[in-house]
Design a protein around this motif. Structure first.
Motif, PDB file in Angstrom:
ATOM      1  N   LEU A 132      23.895  18.931  13.838  1.00  0.00           N
ATOM      2  CA  LEU A 132      24.898  18.567  14.842  1.00  0.00           C
ATOM      3  C   LEU A 132      25.214  17.075  14.855  1.00  0.00           C
ATOM      4  CD1 LEU A 132      23.688  20.810  17.814  1.00  0.00           C
ATOM      5  CD2 LEU A 132      25.763  21.142  16.438  1.00  0.00           C
ATOM      6  N   ASN A 133      24.184  16.236  14.665  1.00  0.00           N
ATOM      7  CA  ASN A 133      24.367  14.794  14.867  1.00  0.00           C
ATOM      8  C   ASN A 133      24.280  13.949  13.606  1.00  0.00           C
ATOM      9  OD1 ASN A 133      24.278  14.748  17.993  1.00  0.00           O
ATOM     10  ND2 ASN A 133      22.444  15.902  17.439  1.00  0.00           N
ATOM     11  N   GLY A 134      23.802  14.535  12.490  1.00  0.00           N
ATOM     12  CA  GLY A 134      23.547  13.729  11.314  1.00  0.00           C
ATOM     13  C   GLY A 134      22.221  13.001  11.476  1.00  0.00           C
ATOM     14  N   ILE A 135      21.772  12.334  10.437  1.00  0.00           N
ATOM     15  CA  ILE A 135      20.495  11.637  10.490  1.00  0.00           C
ATOM     16  C   ILE A 135      20.602  10.286   9.782  1.00  0.00           C
ATOM     17  CG2 ILE A 135      19.649  12.792   8.403  1.00  0.00           C
ATOM     18  CD1 ILE A 135      16.830  12.719   9.664  1.00  0.00           C
ATOM     19  N   HIS A 136      19.904   9.314  10.340  1.00  0.00           N
ATOM     20  CA  HIS A 136      19.893   7.969   9.763  1.00  0.00           C
ATOM     21  C   HIS A 136      18.455   7.589   9.432  1.00  0.00           C
ATOM     22  CE1 HIS A 136      20.991   3.801   9.047  1.00  0.00           C
ATOM     23  NE2 HIS A 136      19.978   3.427   9.832  1.00  0.00           N
ATOM     24  N   GLY A 137      18.254   6.990   8.276  1.00  0.00           N
ATOM     25  CA  GLY A 137      16.918   6.547   7.918  1.00  0.00           C
ATOM     26  C   GLY A 137      16.184   7.576   7.079  1.00  0.00           C
ATOM     27  N   PRO A 138      14.874   7.488   7.038  1.00  0.00           N
ATOM     28  CA  PRO A 138      14.073   8.376   6.183  1.00  0.00           C
ATOM     29  C   PRO A 138      14.281   9.845   6.510  1.00  0.00           C
ATOM     30  CG  PRO A 138      12.754   6.549   6.984  1.00  0.00           C
ATOM     31  CD  PRO A 138      14.049   6.508   7.752  1.00  0.00           C
ATOM     32  N   THR A 139      14.184  10.696   5.490  1.00  0.00           N
ATOM     33  CA  THR A 139      14.314  12.140   5.658  1.00  0.00           C
ATOM     34  C   THR A 139      12.928  12.763   5.691  1.00  0.00           C
ATOM     35  OG1 THR A 139      14.443  12.513   3.271  1.00  0.00           O
ATOM     36  CG2 THR A 139      16.514  12.080   4.431  1.00  0.00           C
ATOM     37  N   SER A 140      12.874  14.075   5.527  1.00  0.00           N
ATOM     38  CA  SER A 140      11.601  14.786   5.645  1.00  0.00           C
ATOM     39  C   SER A 140      10.597  14.350   4.588  1.00  0.00           C
ATOM     40  CB  SER A 140      11.840  16.294   5.528  1.00  0.00           C
ATOM     41  OG  SER A 140      12.405  16.613   4.261  1.00  0.00           O
ATOM     42  N   SER A 141      11.085  13.887   3.462  1.00  0.00           N
ATOM     43  CA  SER A 141      10.173  13.446   2.399  1.00  0.00           C
ATOM     44  C   SER A 141       9.667  12.028   2.634  1.00  0.00           C
ATOM     45  CB  SER A 141      10.892  13.498   1.042  1.00  0.00           C
ATOM     46  OG  SER A 141      11.965  12.565   1.011  1.00  0.00           O
ATOM     47  N   GLY A 142      10.212  11.389   3.662  1.00  0.00           N
ATOM     48  CA  GLY A 142       9.851  10.009   3.922  1.00  0.00           C
ATOM     49  C   GLY A 142      10.717   9.023   3.172  1.00  0.00           C
ATOM     50  N   ARG A 143      11.589   9.526   2.336  1.00  0.00           N
ATOM     51  CA  ARG A 143      12.460   8.656   1.540  1.00  0.00           C
ATOM     52  C   ARG A 143      13.715   8.303   2.315  1.00  0.00           C
ATOM     53  NH1 ARG A 143      15.182  10.033  -4.395  1.00  0.00           N
ATOM     54  NH2 ARG A 143      16.629   8.266  -4.411  1.00  0.00           N
ATOM     55  N   ASP A 144      14.101   7.081   2.268  1.00  0.00           N
ATOM     56  CA  ASP A 144      15.340   6.626   2.884  1.00  0.00           C
ATOM     57  C   ASP A 144      16.412   6.569   1.800  1.00  0.00           C
ATOM     58  OD1 ASP A 144      17.430   5.387   4.147  1.00  0.00           O
ATOM     59  OD2 ASP A 144      16.179   3.911   5.188  1.00  0.00           O
ATOM     60  N   TYR A 145      17.448   7.399   1.950  1.00  0.00           N
ATOM     61  CA  TYR A 145      18.502   7.462   0.938  1.00  0.00           C
ATOM     62  C   TYR A 145      19.560   6.376   1.134  1.00  0.00           C
ATOM     63  CZ  TYR A 145      16.681  11.770  -1.071  1.00  0.00           C
ATOM     64  OH  TYR A 145      15.889  12.688  -1.724  1.00  0.00           O
ATOM     65  N   GLY A 146      19.314   5.496   2.089  1.00  0.00           N
ATOM     66  CA  GLY A 146      20.189   4.332   2.232  1.00  0.00           C
ATOM     67  C   GLY A 146      21.519   4.596   2.885  1.00  0.00           C
ATOM     68  N   GLY A 147      21.659   5.687   3.580  1.00  0.00           N
ATOM     69  CA  GLY A 147      22.927   5.977   4.248  1.00  0.00           C
ATOM     70  C   GLY A 147      22.696   6.793   5.496  1.00  0.00           C
ATOM     71  N   THR A 148      23.766   7.198   6.101  1.00  0.00           N
ATOM     72  CA  THR A 148      23.695   8.024   7.308  1.00  0.00           C
ATOM     73  C   THR A 148      24.459   9.312   7.070  1.00  0.00           C
ATOM     74  OG1 THR A 148      23.569   6.082   8.757  1.00  0.00           O
ATOM     75  CG2 THR A 148      24.264   8.165   9.758  1.00  0.00           C
ATOM     76  N   MET A 149      23.778  10.422   7.276  1.00  0.00           N
ATOM     77  CA  MET A 149      24.459  11.710   7.177  1.00  0.00           C
ATOM     78  C   MET A 149      25.416  11.838   8.357  1.00  0.00           C
ATOM     79  SD  MET A 149      22.824  15.515   7.609  1.00  0.00           S
ATOM     80  CE  MET A 149      23.854  16.855   8.209  1.00  0.00           C
ATOM     81  N   PRO A 150      26.697  12.140   8.122  1.00  0.00           N
ATOM     82  CA  PRO A 150      27.642  12.280   9.233  1.00  0.00           C
ATOM     83  C   PRO A 150      27.363  13.531  10.055  1.00  0.00           C
ATOM     84  CG  PRO A 150      28.694  12.880   7.168  1.00  0.00           C
ATOM     85  CD  PRO A 150      27.353  12.317   6.810  1.00  0.00           C
ATOM     86  N   ALA A 151      27.694  13.472  11.328  1.00  0.00           N
ATOM     87  CA  ALA A 151      27.512  14.621  12.223  1.00  0.00           C
ATOM     88  C   ALA A 151      28.430  15.757  11.788  1.00  0.00           C
ATOM     89  CB  ALA A 151      27.823  14.208  13.655  1.00  0.00           C
ATOM     90  N   GLN A 152      27.909  16.971  11.862  1.00  0.00           N
ATOM     91  CA  GLN A 152      28.696  18.146  11.503  1.00  0.00           C
ATOM     92  C   GLN A 152      29.077  18.977  12.721  1.00  0.00           C
ATOM     93  OE1 GLN A 152      29.646  18.509   8.245  1.00  0.00           O
ATOM     94  NE2 GLN A 152      28.594  16.538   8.045  1.00  0.00           N
ATOM     95  N   GLY A 153      28.626  18.546  13.903  1.00  0.00           N
ATOM     96  CA  GLY A 153      28.865  19.316  15.119  1.00  0.00           C
ATOM     97  C   GLY A 153      30.302  19.407  15.575  1.00  0.00           C
TER      98      GLY A 153
END
Length: 261
Positions: free
Chosen positions: A155-176
């Motif tokens: 719904l909101n997207g995510i910023h920073g590290p993901t479940s693997s602990g890796r930070d992909y350097g961007g912000t997933m946009p909200a899909q809600g």
């Protein structure tokens, strides 16, 4: 005894050439009118053809005028078909109701369309990401773990590290935005049960509706979640009664189908 070389007397008033021509013409006309073919059939009389043509013209006039000769109702669409007419079921067919499918199948079918429209461009058709900018959804603990946490990410997207602990350097946009509870339920169910993921459960429409309320009530509503937030505040499953994946549901509404009488 008469002379064989003598000729019969002819009246001077008879024109032999003219008489012969007249007889020839009369014989030809008679032959045309009474001609008999080899199979015993004669030509159709012109009177019969004329009478048939007149009948066709009269009938066409009646039908073309929508029966005006009979009060204007013959073959009138408005008089023969009722407003809001619905064809009755064939004998023995009965009302079969809306199409139904097992819940896991119906939810996943809806989710597949949402994934193709919203997720495929970044996470890929195989949900493995690109290894550089977009994380994989296949095998992700955020996907397969607690459903409220996963819903907050969708719904909101995510910023920073993901479940693997890796930070992909961007912000997933909200899909809600623009997504209904049924859409959210479908895409969550689809991702959790495809691409090698096998949660085996259904995120129901009711659960998804609760997730949307929870998302709207966040202290920082409208902003992307972070791993710290979702692990601290949303590490739980969405409330609601579980739905057996084999339960038949309406493919349009995803609501359980009424039990057969």
């Amino acid at each position: 005894m008469s002379d064989p070389n003598s000729k019969p007397d002819l009246e001077d008033s008879i024109n032999v050439t003219e008489a012969h021509g007249r007889i020839t013409r009369e014989l030809a006309a008679s032959s045309r009118e009474k001609k008999i073919t080899d199979n015993g059939r004669g030509p159709i009389s012109l009177w019969i053809i004329a009478a048939g043509g007149a009948a066709v013209l009269i009938a066409g006039g009646i039908l073309g005028d929508a029966g005006s000769l009979f009060g204007g109702t013959m073959f009138s669409y408005s008089s023969m078909f009722r407003a809001n007419y619905v064809r009755s079921a064939a004998p023995g067919a009965g009302d079969t109701g809306p199409p139904t499918k097992p819940a896991l199948v119906a939810y996943s079918a809806r989710g597949a369309k949402l994934y193709s429209a919203k997720c495929n461009g970044c996470h890929g058709a195989d949900a493995k990401g690109d290894g550089a900018n977009y994380p994989p959804l296949a095998g992700s603990k955020y996907v397969l773990g607690e459903t409220e946490r996963f819903a907050m990410i969708v719904l909101n997207g995510i910023h920073g590290p993901t479940s693997s602990g890796r930070d992909y350097g961007g912000t997933m946009p909200a899909q809600g935005p623009g997504m209904s509870a049924a859409d959210l339920a479908g895409v969550m169910t689809y991702v959790r049960n495809n691409f090698g993921n096998s949660a085996g459960d259904v995120v129901t429409v009711a659960m998804a509706a609760d997730a949307m309320k929870t998302s709207a009530a966040r202290a920082n509503a409208g902003q992307a979640v972070t791993s710290e937030e979702i692990n601290a505040e949303h590490l739980k499953n969405l409330p609601g009664d579980p739905l057996d994946p084999t339960t038949l549901v309406n493919t349009a509404t995803l609501e359980p189908a009424p039990a057969a009488p």
